[in-house]
Design an enzyme around this catalytic site. Structure first.
Site, PDB file in Angstrom:
ATOM      1  N   SER A 175     -20.621 -14.739 -54.722  1.00 38.77           N
ATOM      2  CA  SER A 175     -19.797 -15.307 -53.650  1.00 38.77           C
ATOM      3  C   SER A 175     -19.668 -14.284 -52.539  1.00 38.77           C
ATOM      4  O   SER A 175     -19.660 -13.078 -52.787  1.00 38.77           O
ATOM      5  CB  SER A 175     -18.411 -15.677 -54.181  1.00 38.77           C
ATOM      6  OG  SER A 175     -17.532 -15.997 -53.110  1.00 38.77           O
ATOM      7  N   TYR A 188     -10.501 -13.643 -58.822  1.00 37.03           N
ATOM      8  CA  TYR A 188     -11.851 -14.112 -58.520  1.00 37.03           C
ATOM      9  C   TYR A 188     -12.609 -13.084 -57.677  1.00 37.03           C
ATOM     10  O   TYR A 188     -13.762 -12.744 -57.973  1.00 37.03           O
ATOM     11  CB  TYR A 188     -11.772 -15.453 -57.791  1.00 37.03           C
ATOM     12  CG  TYR A 188     -13.114 -16.086 -57.496  1.00 37.03           C
ATOM     13  CD1 TYR A 188     -13.792 -16.798 -58.476  1.00 37.03           C
ATOM     14  CD2 TYR A 188     -13.693 -15.977 -56.233  1.00 37.03           C
ATOM     15  CE1 TYR A 188     -15.023 -17.389 -58.203  1.00 37.03           C
ATOM     16  CE2 TYR A 188     -14.919 -16.562 -55.955  1.00 37.03           C
ATOM     17  CZ  TYR A 188     -15.582 -17.265 -56.950  1.00 37.03           C
ATOM     18  OH  TYR A 188     -16.797 -17.839 -56.680  1.00 37.03           O
TER      19      TYR A 188
END
Length: 302
Positions: A175, A188
């Site tokens: 990501s 995350y």
């Protein structure tokens, strides 16, 4: 010896310039794509979201077999059936990548029942969408175990055979938040930063291993259930990515042995800006883009 060192120091900038120019020119030319007809692809988190689209895209582009791993059998079965109906060979195994013993056990089952995995796609991930003080300790650990440590176990399970065969590919769906974190997703962002370091180290470690490559995909916010409810201040300027587009670009990157893929390509600009801009300027960019509040409406996967 000193002359040799001096020669290398003089040659180094020339080599760097050559590689930059060569890479720039090659990026303008159509790349040849490797054939997938003999590849056995295993995708973690393959039952839904990007993982499901990846499985369908690998099958569409001619992979010999597609194997799905995940924790929810209902989703795995649905995706496997859809791929099988299209005429491709697909099967699934229930496996939680956070469980090291389970990963090694199921990897052995896969080798016995299906054969050698030649493309490993580490896609499984979770996000809880809370700040540090609001996060449950077990939830924080779960994120690290799935998003980061899970890659250690799967790679250790399948990479040795790839090295023996001198043929294989390790893929990580990462990501852009690994390089540009946001508030409200501290678990995350941390896990993805660790995952990126893992892949960078692995990619360099395999430089002298013929036939084995790595690809790390760093997408912007993707429109999947996992990030349901996340809001961007200027959706017209920064629209969420479609998971099928991420899947298609990822498979193309694997077929062309691309080491790092930013989606969209403009995310590279963000990384470059971060490397030299002062912290106050970066804070203003976050305020302008609304990243400070984008997780306020986060709902996540039901």
């Amino acid at each position: 010896m000193e002359l040799k060192i001096a020669y290398r120091m003089l040659l180094f900038p020339i080599q760097m310039f050559y590689h930059i120019v060569r890479a720039s020119l090659l990026s303008l030319l159509p790349s040849s794509k490797k054939d997938l007809s003999k590849e056995v692809v295993l995708i973690t988190g393959g039952g839904r979201g990007i993982g499901s689209h990846l499985a369908k895209e690998f099958a569409k582009q001619g992979a010999k077999k597609v194997i799905l791993w995940g924790r929810t059998e209902k989703c795995l079965k649905k995706t496997a059936e859809e791929i099988s109906l299209s005429g491709s060979d697909c099967c699934y195994f229930v496996c939680d990548v956070a469980n090291r013993d389970e990963v090694y056990k199921q990897a052995k089952v896969v080798r016995e029942k299906v054969g050698d995995v030649t493309i490993l796609v580490n896609n499984a991930a979770v996000v809880h969408g809370k700040g540090l003080m609001d996060s449950d300790d077990d939830a924080l650990l779960k994120t690290q175990h799935i998003n980061t440590l899970g890659q250690f176990w799967t790679t250790k399970a399948f990479l040795p055979r790839m090295l023996e065969l001198q043929h294989g590919h390790v893929v990580c769906i990462n990501s852009i938040l690994s390089q540009s974190p946001i508030p409200g997703a501290i678990d995350y962002c941390t896990s993805k930063a660790s995952s990126l370091a893992f892949m960078e180290s692995l990619t360099l470690g395999l430089l002298d291993c013929p036939g084995v490559s790595c690809t790390t995909v760093l997408p912007f916010h993707t429109n999947t259930e996992m990030f349901r409810g996340m809001r961007v201040r200027f959706p017209q300027l920064f629209p969420p990515l479609k998971p099928e587009v991420v899947a298609q670009k990822t498979v193309d990157a694997v077929r062309t042995n691309k080491a790092f893929l930013y989606l969209p390509w403009t995310m590279r600009v963000l990384v470059i800006l971060k490397s030299f801009m002062p912290q106050v300027a970066l804070e203003e960019i976050h305020r302008f883009s609304g990243s400070y509040t984008c997780m306020n409406t986060f709902k996540g996967r039901t």
